[in-house]
Enzyme design. Structure first.
Site, PDB file in Angstrom:
ATOM      1  N   ALA A  90     -52.612  50.880 -52.430  1.00 10.83           N
ATOM      2  CA  ALA A  90     -51.268  50.919 -51.846  1.00 10.83           C
ATOM      3  C   ALA A  90     -50.362  51.746 -52.746  1.00 10.83           C
ATOM      4  CB  ALA A  90     -50.717  49.502 -51.721  1.00 10.83           C
ATOM      5  N   ALA A  91     -49.629  52.667 -52.141  1.00  9.00           N
ATOM      6  CA  ALA A  91     -48.737  53.513 -52.941  1.00  9.00           C
ATOM      7  C   ALA A  91     -47.812  54.300 -52.028  1.00  9.00           C
ATOM      8  CB  ALA A  91     -49.552  54.496 -53.779  1.00  9.00           C
ATOM      9  N   LEU A 108     -48.114  49.333 -43.470  1.00  6.65           N
ATOM     10  CA  LEU A 108     -48.144  50.319 -42.389  1.00  6.65           C
ATOM     11  C   LEU A 108     -47.120  51.440 -42.575  1.00  6.65           C
ATOM     12  CD1 LEU A 108     -48.696  48.056 -39.202  1.00  6.65           C
ATOM     13  CD2 LEU A 108     -50.399  49.134 -40.670  1.00  6.65           C
ATOM     14  N   GLY A 111     -50.234  53.996 -43.388  1.00  3.03           N
ATOM     15  CA  GLY A 111     -51.477  53.595 -42.731  1.00  3.03           C
ATOM     16  C   GLY A 111     -51.255  53.289 -41.254  1.00  3.03           C
ATOM     17  N   ASP A 118     -51.409  45.831 -46.198  1.00  3.90           N
ATOM     18  CA  ASP A 118     -50.852  47.166 -45.965  1.00  3.90           C
ATOM     19  C   ASP A 118     -49.533  46.999 -45.201  1.00  3.90           C
ATOM     20  OD1 ASP A 118     -52.461  50.253 -45.506  1.00  3.90           O
ATOM     21  OD2 ASP A 118     -50.406  49.892 -44.830  1.00  3.90           O
ATOM     22  N   LYS A 145     -47.752  56.675 -61.721  1.00  9.37           N
ATOM     23  CA  LYS A 145     -49.225  56.618 -61.641  1.00  9.37           C
ATOM     24  C   LYS A 145     -49.816  56.545 -63.046  1.00  9.37           C
ATOM     25  CE  LYS A 145     -50.487  56.690 -57.275  1.00  9.37           C
ATOM     26  NZ  LYS A 145     -51.313  55.608 -56.699  1.00  9.37           N
ATOM     27  N   TYR A 159     -43.524  60.079 -59.189  1.00 12.13           N
ATOM     28  CA  TYR A 159     -44.883  59.743 -58.729  1.00 12.13           C
ATOM     29  C   TYR A 159     -45.867  59.794 -59.893  1.00 12.13           C
ATOM     30  CZ  TYR A 159     -49.287  60.248 -56.161  1.00 12.13           C
ATOM     31  OH  TYR A 159     -50.564  60.091 -55.692  1.00 12.13           O
ATOM     32  N   PHE A 176     -55.499  56.231 -45.168  1.00  9.44           N
ATOM     33  CA  PHE A 176     -56.563  57.228 -45.052  1.00  9.44           C
ATOM     34  C   PHE A 176     -57.792  56.834 -45.891  1.00  9.44           C
ATOM     35  CE2 PHE A 176     -57.550  61.465 -47.273  1.00  9.44           C
ATOM     36  CZ  PHE A 176     -58.637  61.730 -46.484  1.00  9.44           C
ATOM     37  N   SER A 221     -53.763  59.599 -60.103  1.00  9.10           N
ATOM     38  CA  SER A 221     -53.742  60.901 -59.449  1.00  9.10           C
ATOM     39  C   SER A 221     -53.830  62.048 -60.443  1.00  9.10           C
ATOM     40  CB  SER A 221     -52.430  61.020 -58.679  1.00  9.10           C
ATOM     41  OG  SER A 221     -52.144  62.358 -58.391  1.00  9.10           O
TER      42      SER A 221
HETATM   43  C1  UD2 Z   1     -51.910  66.452 -54.158  1.00 14.07           C
HETATM   44  C2  UD2 Z   1     -51.725  65.023 -53.675  1.00 14.07           C
HETATM   45  C3  UD2 Z   1     -50.739  64.296 -54.533  1.00 14.07           C
HETATM   46  C4  UD2 Z   1     -51.087  64.424 -55.990  1.00 14.07           C
HETATM   47  C5  UD2 Z   1     -51.342  65.893 -56.352  1.00 14.07           C
HETATM   48  C6  UD2 Z   1     -51.887  66.016 -57.753  1.00 14.07           C
HETATM   49  C7  UD2 Z   1     -52.036  64.923 -51.279  1.00 14.07           C
HETATM   50  C8  UD2 Z   1     -51.378  64.818 -49.956  1.00 14.07           C
HETATM   51  N1  UD2 Z   1     -51.213  65.018 -52.315  1.00 14.07           N
HETATM   52  O1  UD2 Z   1     -50.711  67.186 -54.038  1.00 14.07           O
HETATM   53  O2  UD2 Z   1     -50.715  62.925 -54.154  1.00 14.07           O
HETATM   54  O3  UD2 Z   1     -52.212  63.644 -56.259  1.00 14.07           O
HETATM   55  O4  UD2 Z   1     -52.307  66.491 -55.503  1.00 14.07           O
HETATM   56  O5  UD2 Z   1     -51.753  67.320 -58.208  1.00 14.07           O
HETATM   57  O6  UD2 Z   1     -53.239  64.901 -51.421  1.00 14.07           O
HETATM   58  N2  UD2 Z   1     -49.021  73.333 -48.390  1.00 14.07           N
HETATM   59  C9  UD2 Z   1     -48.719  74.328 -47.468  1.00 14.07           C
HETATM   60  N3  UD2 Z   1     -48.267  73.937 -46.245  1.00 14.07           N
HETATM   61  C10 UD2 Z   1     -48.097  72.638 -45.877  1.00 14.07           C
HETATM   62  C11 UD2 Z   1     -48.419  71.629 -46.827  1.00 14.07           C
HETATM   63  C12 UD2 Z   1     -48.881  72.023 -48.079  1.00 14.07           C
HETATM   64  O7  UD2 Z   1     -48.845  75.530 -47.759  1.00 14.07           O
HETATM   65  O8  UD2 Z   1     -47.681  72.373 -44.741  1.00 14.07           O
HETATM   66  C13 UD2 Z   1     -49.507  73.735 -49.716  1.00 14.07           C
HETATM   67  C14 UD2 Z   1     -48.716  73.110 -50.849  1.00 14.07           C
HETATM   68  O9  UD2 Z   1     -47.566  73.857 -51.146  1.00 14.07           O
HETATM   69  C15 UD2 Z   1     -49.754  73.121 -51.969  1.00 14.07           C
HETATM   70  C16 UD2 Z   1     -51.082  72.913 -51.237  1.00 14.07           C
HETATM   71  O10 UD2 Z   1     -50.829  73.236 -49.875  1.00 14.07           O
HETATM   72  O11 UD2 Z   1     -49.763  74.358 -52.627  1.00 14.07           O
HETATM   73  C17 UD2 Z   1     -51.594  71.478 -51.314  1.00 14.07           C
HETATM   74  O12 UD2 Z   1     -50.528  70.625 -50.937  1.00 14.07           O
HETATM   75  P1  UD2 Z   1     -50.744  69.042 -50.681  1.00 14.07           P
HETATM   76  O13 UD2 Z   1     -49.404  68.493 -50.367  1.00 14.07           O
HETATM   77  O14 UD2 Z   1     -51.847  68.832 -49.737  1.00 14.07           O
HETATM   78  O15 UD2 Z   1     -51.288  68.503 -52.066  1.00 14.07           O
HETATM   79  P2  UD2 Z   1     -50.775  68.684 -53.580  1.00 14.07           P
HETATM   80  O16 UD2 Z   1     -51.862  69.434 -54.293  1.00 14.07           O
HETATM   81  O17 UD2 Z   1     -49.394  69.222 -53.649  1.00 14.07           O
END
Ligand code: UD2
Length: 312
Positions: free
Chosen positions: A78-79, A34, A37, A32, A151, A147, A12, A123
């Protein structure tokens, strides 16, 4: 013209960075495996970049590539990119998210490779549930998952290789990055990629918790501009938050997106996810201190995101 390596370059964020560097007329090499990605992410620039389908964990491959290509810039994206995935696969996550990074840094050191910058992408997960708010780069660290631990360790190695061995390094901490091409097909995918898919395909969306949890959403184009600025215009091994600096409740983001799309989302509410953070917001003063200002409001970013999906 510079030569850049992007690990995770068809993912992404990596694919947006690849596009931007190609526009800047840089020579771009992508590694990558894949796993997340997709090649279609670079379909329109495939003749302008060199792509290797390979894991960054293959040290012989990486060493040969580094020796052969003599990169100016290395963007390490990459992660295993999901917190929840790392809980299920802690050892594999560790190999990708930490060992491969240290191995690359060590190879650069041992061979005196003349890079201009090694940029590692960490992160906001490293802050965990520590109380300081908003998060500055000096806030308490509370890495709660494999994770976050990996990181944080890789970020520290990156900075220490800079300080101890004079290798030009820098690290960034991503907050919640969103935008076109984020892969929505995993249960661990970014929430706005899942919302987009549900809106588009008229599928029910599972909201974990009551939607009051806040996030600092930052549009991918801003992220890429910040990455390039940080890699080219800083000369200190240090870490930068990359975010918008705003905090928005998830349910408000969803309502804004529904208005933009003109579609009502079918929301099914479930219990909050284990370990989910209630509030997240970055202090972006340090990033602004080097002259960077995010250009994309949440409304504009979501509008562009929806436009992209309506056209593709
Ligand atoms: C994000 C990053 C993660 C890490 C973190 C740091 C992404 C995908 N993940 O995690 O890598 O850096 O931040 O704090 O960017 N949710 C729903 N329904 C769904 C999916 C998610 O309600 O189907 C909620 C989830 O429970 C959370 C919020 O949406 O409260 C954000 O979730 P996320 O997985 O997009 O990202 P996050 O903040 O957990």
């Amino acid at each position: 013209m510079s030569k850049a390596l992007i690990t995770g370059g068809v993912g992404f964020i990596g694919s947006f960075l690849a596009h931007k560097l190609v526009v800047n007329e840089d020579e771009v090499v992508i590694v990558d495996d894949l796993s997340m990605g997709r090649l279609e992410n670079i379909a329109d620039i495939q003749d302008e970049v060199t792509f290797y389908k390979h894991t960054v964990c293959d040290e012989d491959f990486m060493h040969n590539l580094l020796l052969k290509e003599k990169f100016d810039y290395i963007y390490y994206l990459a992660a295993v990119s999901s917190v929840a995935d790392s809980v299920v696969r802690p050892w594999y996550t560790h190999l990708v998210n930490q060992e491969s990074v240290v191995n690359t840094l060590e190879f650069i050191r041992a061979n005196n490779l003349p890079i201009k910058k090694f940029l590692f992408t960490s992160s906001a997960a490293v802050y965990g549930n520590a109380a300081d708010f908003p998060k500055t780069e000096d806030s308490h660290i509370d890495p709660l998952t494999p994770y976050a631990i990996d990181k944080y360790a890789s970020e520290r190695y990156t900075i220490d290789y800079g300080r101890l061995y004079n290798i030009p390094t820098v690290a960034v901490r991503f907050f919640n990055v969103y935008g076109p091409r984020q892969n929505p097909n995993s249960e661990y995918s970014g929430v706005l990629s899942i919302v987009t898919k549900c809106l588009k395909e008229n599928k029910p969306f599972t909201l974990y918790g009551d939607g009051s949890q806040t996030r600092d959403f930052v549009y991918v184009e801003d992220v890429v501009d910040a990455l390039i600025k940080i890699s080219t215009e800083t000369d200190e091994p240090t870490v930068y938050n990359i975010a918008n600096g705003d905090e928005t409740p998830l349910i408000d983001v969803i309502h804004t997106y529904e208005n933009i799309a003109g579609i009502k989302l079918n929301i099914i509410q479930k219990e909050a996810r284990q370990g989910d953070i209630n509030k997240s917001r970055a202090d972006v003063s340090k990033l602004k201190g080097i002259g960077f200002k995010p250009q994309w409001s949440l409304h504009d970013g979501l509008t562009n995101y929806w436009k992209y999906y309506s056209e593709n």
